[in-house]
Every structure is written in structure tokens, then in C-alpha cells.
Design an enzyme around this catalytic site. Structure first.
Site, PDB file in Angstrom:
ATOM      1  N   SER A 175      -9.852  -0.764   6.723  1.00 56.90           N
ATOM      2  CA  SER A 175      -9.260  -0.622   5.386  1.00 56.90           C
ATOM      3  C   SER A 175      -8.510  -1.819   4.843  1.00 56.90           C
ATOM      4  O   SER A 175      -8.122  -1.812   3.682  1.00 56.90           O
ATOM      5  CB  SER A 175      -8.334   0.587   5.351  1.00 56.90           C
ATOM      6  OG  SER A 175      -9.099   1.747   5.235  1.00 56.90           O
TER       7      SER A 175
ATOM      8  N   LYS B  42       0.855  -1.196   0.000  1.00 54.57           N
ATOM      9  CA  LYS B  42       0.000   0.000   0.000  1.00 54.57           C
ATOM     10  C   LYS B  42       0.887   1.241   0.000  1.00 54.57           C
ATOM     11  O   LYS B  42       1.906   1.285   0.702  1.00 54.57           O
ATOM     12  CB  LYS B  42      -0.889  -0.030   1.252  1.00 54.57           C
ATOM     13  CG  LYS B  42      -1.948   1.066   1.285  1.00 54.57           C
ATOM     14  CD  LYS B  42      -2.825   0.917   2.526  1.00 54.57           C
ATOM     15  CE  LYS B  42      -3.952   1.920   2.574  1.00 54.57           C
ATOM     16  NZ  LYS B  42      -4.820   1.736   3.753  1.00 54.57           N
TER      17      LYS B  42
ATOM     18  N   SER C 204      -9.649   1.696   2.565  1.00 54.83           N
ATOM     19  CA  SER C 204      -8.760   2.449   1.706  1.00 54.83           C
ATOM     20  C   SER C 204      -7.690   1.613   1.002  1.00 54.83           C
ATOM     21  O   SER C 204      -7.107   2.077   0.028  1.00 54.83           O
ATOM     22  CB  SER C 204      -8.077   3.546   2.520  1.00 54.83           C
ATOM     23  OG  SER C 204      -7.270   2.982   3.541  1.00 54.83           O
TER      24      SER C 204
HETATM   25  N1  GLN Z   1     -13.195   3.710   5.944  1.00 56.16           N
HETATM   26  C1  GLN Z   1     -12.604   4.172   7.159  1.00 56.16           C
HETATM   27  C2  GLN Z   1     -12.262   5.630   7.033  1.00 56.16           C
HETATM   28  O1  GLN Z   1     -12.580   6.171   6.038  1.00 56.16           O
HETATM   29  C3  GLN Z   1     -11.409   3.354   7.501  1.00 56.16           C
HETATM   30  C4  GLN Z   1     -10.155   3.794   6.869  1.00 56.16           C
HETATM   31  C5  GLN Z   1      -8.979   2.976   7.234  1.00 56.16           C
HETATM   32  O2  GLN Z   1      -9.118   1.917   7.868  1.00 56.16           O
HETATM   33  N2  GLN Z   1      -7.819   3.475   6.888  1.00 56.16           N
HETATM   34  O3  GLN Z   1     -11.690   6.242   7.895  1.00 56.16           O
END
Ligand code: GLN
Length: 449
Positions: free
Chosen positions: A150, A51, A126
Site C-alpha cells: 500500500s 494517511k 491503499s
Molecule cells: N492491496 C493489499 C490489500 O488489499 C495491500 C493493502 C495494504 O498494504 N494495506 O490488502
């Protein structure tokens, strides 16, 4: 699955329209692969996508942001050092929502990633690039980061396996911080066994990360086939409303299969979980507003050529230019909940409810070995469906954020498809440091498909 750099590059070129990777640097890759060819270890010959918020020396670490478009990582994150030592080959950087804020990868400054199973749909986020890289067969192993889902949610949307380890199990040194009390790095892989293989390498104390713990790393690989889980808790009260019917059907079927395989299913209640979205979006934005203060065009981030009248004005114009709309929204929200007039009402209150959510889980684990929940209330949504509706996007995190709030580990495994062919994921949640157990049950569930 690709097994050589040549195969990978071919597949990568064939899938360019899915926009999975932010960086594949062929000269860097050839040089790196040549070096790794001589390293003997558990990951020798394995290709791994990373990532793009985890530093890999010599490659950009864009965090999906225009602000860091030209930032080249000057060092390796600890997880990268460990992968290299184990002989793994890093193929490049995978797309993500800007600074890991989002649930669809549509908030990347470099364009959305498309779901390889159906390109009209999002891959989740994400870590959407990492999950899509595995689902599209570019690699079998990827790293993601999980602050509120994410790793697990994109794994669920793409039909692959995603593991968020216990808070402190894996070093975050070299991960660009989003919300430091919630962030974890973890594997996204095709199978549960591969998840154990990658965790085995990256887990464990790191002197460079004071939040990493020195509790012994278990023999995940050696123990994976001997499933010790007897009792599984299901919070049926959370599964009544708002679940997509196909998700409900697949989850119900999984529960039946587990019963038939000899597991005891027990109803549990997690009474404070209904507050988890509110708690998460207060704590995560508060921490993000502080962590992202370093991106000002001086310490980190690109400068604009726009004129500035004062030093504060200079920071403002850089931040205005550098950050996308979602990141700005979160910085504003986080700054607001931390402001002196509202601190007690929001931030301090959210910290108290965080404790209650943690206690809900601790209470449940007195009676059960693991807990299962859907990964997401729906299969992957369509590209564009939620992009202008932040509330709808936030609500899709309902089943994942409480796991980060409580610091416990969670594994998402595929449990079949919805009627339109989109994958459905099931989460297995363990108590602190019980990665072995959730991997064991994950492998059982995988074998029941
Ligand atoms: N979808 C969640 C957010 O937008 C989680 C993001 C993540 O785990 N980095 O914050």
C-alpha cells in the site's frame, strides 16, 4: 510543490475534485503551523500529509470508514511525535481504502481518490491519498502504511517514490492495525533523497511498540550518494506472463541502463513467490478479523440507532452499519480460515509457505545485493475497472505482497511512463535492515532516468 500553508491551501482547493484529503482543518492547521514555526529540526519548513489511519492528536482518524467518521485521535502516533520534534508541519489526513484494505482507494467510505496524472484512473491503494498528495504537488512528503504494497503500489501508479521499511524498523504505535505481522509505516515522497530524510526521522526503537527493534538506525542521508550495490538479482521467471507490455519495456530498459552503469545483473529464482497472493490473503484476512473485533460500537466505532435484542445482536447491527463491503468480505474470509475445521488446511499451511517465501529471499541474497521487480504488473487501472471484481484487485498485488510476507524492505521508484502517459514503478528489494542499500540504488536509478 507548496512551501507555505497558504500555498498548500490554495493548491488543495484547486484539486478538491481529486478527493485526495479526508481532513484539512484550517484552524487546527494554522495553530499547529504557528507552533512548528518555532521548532528547529531536519524537517523544519517541510509540509507532510498523513494517511488517515495514523493518529494525529486533535484530528479525525477515520481509516476511510463510516465507523470512525467522528473519531478524533486523542494522542499522536510515535511517527507523528518524531515528525513534530523534527519541525515538520502536518497538513492533514489523506484518503485511503477502508482500514487500508484495497489497491485503488475506491473502497474509502468517503469516495475514491483520483490519480492526479490522469483523473480517469485510480491512484492505487491503499495509501492512494498520500501518493496523490505528493503527485499533485500538495506536499513533497507523506506517510503511508504498507501491509501488502500500500505504499509502493500507489507510489508506482502516481509516479512518486514509496518506501516500505523492514518489519520492525519503524514504530507502529498509533497506526490502526490491519494485519499486525505485515503492517509497516513508511514515506511517500517526490525524490529518493526525501525518502531517506523522512525515514531518518521516523526509524528506530520505540518503547511503546514491542515489535520495533533496537538495531542502530543507519545514516541514510549521509550514505545515499555512495552506491554500494554491485550485483542485482532479477527473477526473470516471474516476468514472463501477465506483464503489461509497457511495464515490460520500461523494466527491460532499466535493466539495460543498470548494466551500462556498471552493475552486474544476475538471474535468480524465487520458486515460492507464485504462492504469495494466496498466502497473503489468508494471513492478512485472518489477522484483520482479529484486529477489527474491537470495532463493535462499544469500544470503538459509531453506534446505529437500530434496535438490538441482545448484546451480540447489538454488535452485529453496529458492524453491519459501520463496515463497508470489502472489510466485511475480509472479516468473513479471515474468520473462516481461522475456524477450527479449516485452521490447518489454510492458516497453518499459509504460515509454512510464508517461511518458504522468506527462505527464497534469504537464499537469493547470498548471491546478490538487491533484487528488482516491477511494482505492479500494469500501470494504474481505470476507476471502476476492478471495483466489483475482488480477485482482479487482489491479483494486482502480485509483486508487492511477498515483501511484507518476508519482512524485508522495498522501495518503488518511477522509471518512466507507459504509452498513455501513466507512470511505471520499479521496486528495489533489500535484505532485512538494508534500507541504505535500496535507497542508494534508488538514487542511482533516479539519476539514470
Ligand atoms: N492491496 C493489499 C490489500 O488489499 C495491500 C493493502 C495494504 O498494504 N494495506 O490488502
Amino acid at each position: 510543490m507548496t512551501t507555505s500553508i497558504q500555498d498548500f491551501l490554495k493548491k488543495y482547493n484547486e484539486t478538491r475534485d481529486l478527493n485526495i484529503m479526508t481532513t484539512v482543518d484550517e484552524p487546527w492547521l494554522n495553530e499547529h503551523a504557528a507552533k512548528q514555526a518555532n521548532v528547529q529540526g531536519a524537517l523544519s519548513g517541510k509540509l507532510i500529509a498523513i494517511k488517515d489511519n495514523i493518529n494525529v492528536k486533535g484530528l479525525p482518524n477515520t481509516c476511510g470508514s463510516n465507523f470512525l467518521k467522528n473519531y478524533i485521535a486523542p494522542y499522536d502516533a510515535t511517527v507523528i511525535e518524531r515528525i513534530k520534534k523534527a519541525g515538520g508541519t502536518i497538513v492533514g489526513k489523506a484518503n485511503l481504502d477502508e482500514f487500508a484494505m484495497g489497491s485503488s482507494t475506491e473502497y474509502s467510505a468517503f469516495g475514491a481518490t483520483k490519480n492526479p496524472i490522469n483523473p480517469d484512473h485510480v491512484p492505487g491503494g491503499s495509501s492512494g491519498g498520500s501518493a496523490a498528495a505528493v503527485a499533485a504537488g500538495l506536499v513533497d512528503y507523506a506517510l503511508g502504511s504498507d501491509t501488502g504494497g500500500s505504499i509502493r503500489q500507489p507510489a508506482g501508479f502516481c509516479g512518486v517514490v514509496g518506501l516500505k521499511p523492514t518489519y520492525g524498523r519503524v514504530s507502529r504505535y498509533g497506526l490502526t492495525a490491519f494485519a499486525s505481522s505485515l503492517d509497516q509505516i513508511g514515506p511517500i515522497t517526490r525524490t529518493v533523497k526525501q525518502s531517506a530524510e523522512l525515514l531518518q526521522i521516523i526509524a528506530g526503537k520505540d518503547e511503546k511498540d514491542a515489535t520495533s527493534t533496537d538495531i542502530d538506525v543507519d545514516d541514510y542521508i549521509g550514505k545515499i550518494d555512495n552506491d554500494t550495490v554491485k550485483t542485482i538479482g532479477v527473477p526473470f521467471h516471474l516476468l514472463k506472463d501477465g506483464l503489461h507490455p509497457d511495464v515490460k519495456t520500461r523494466v527491460d530498459e532499466s535493466i539495460e541502463k543498470l548494466k551500462k552503469s556498471g552493475k552486474t545483473i544476475k538471474e535468480i529464482t524465487l520458486p515460492h513467490l507464485s504462492y504469495s497472493i494466496a498466502v497473503y490473503y489468508i494471513l492478512a484476512t485472518a489477522e484483520a478479523s482479529s484486529n477489527l473485533a474491537r470495532f463493535d460500537g462499544v469500544r470503538y466505532g459509531a453506534r446505529t440507532s437500530k434496535d438490538a435484542e441482545s448484546i451480540n445482536d447489538f454488535y452485529s447491527v453496529n458492524r453491519e452499519f459501520g463496515f463497508g463491503a470489502e472489510v466485511k468480505r475480509r472479516i468473513m474470509l479471515g474468520t473462516y480460515v481461522l475456524s477450527s475445521g479449516y485452521y490447518d488446511a489454510y492458516y497453518a499451511k499459509a504460515q509454512k509457505v510464508r517461511r518458504l517465501i522468506y527462505e527464497d529471499f534469504q537464499k537469493a541474497y547470498k548471491d546478490v545485493d538487491t533484487i528488482i521487480l516491477p511494482t505492479c504488473p500494469t500501470p494504474a487501472f481505470k476507476l471502476g475497472e476492478h471495483v466489483n471484481n475482488p480477485m482482479a484487485m487482489y491479483l494486482s498485488d502480485i509483486f508487492t505482497v511477498s515483501v511484507n510476507i518476508a519482512g524485508i524492505p522495498g522501495l518503488s521508484v518511477p522509471i518512466g511512463d507507459a504509452a498513455d502517459g501513466l507512470p511505471v514503478g520499479l521496486q528495489i528489494l533489500g535484505n532485512l535492515y538494508e534500507e541504505t542499500r535500496i535507497l542508494q540504488l534508488g538514487k542511482t536509478i533516479e539519476s539514470l532516468q
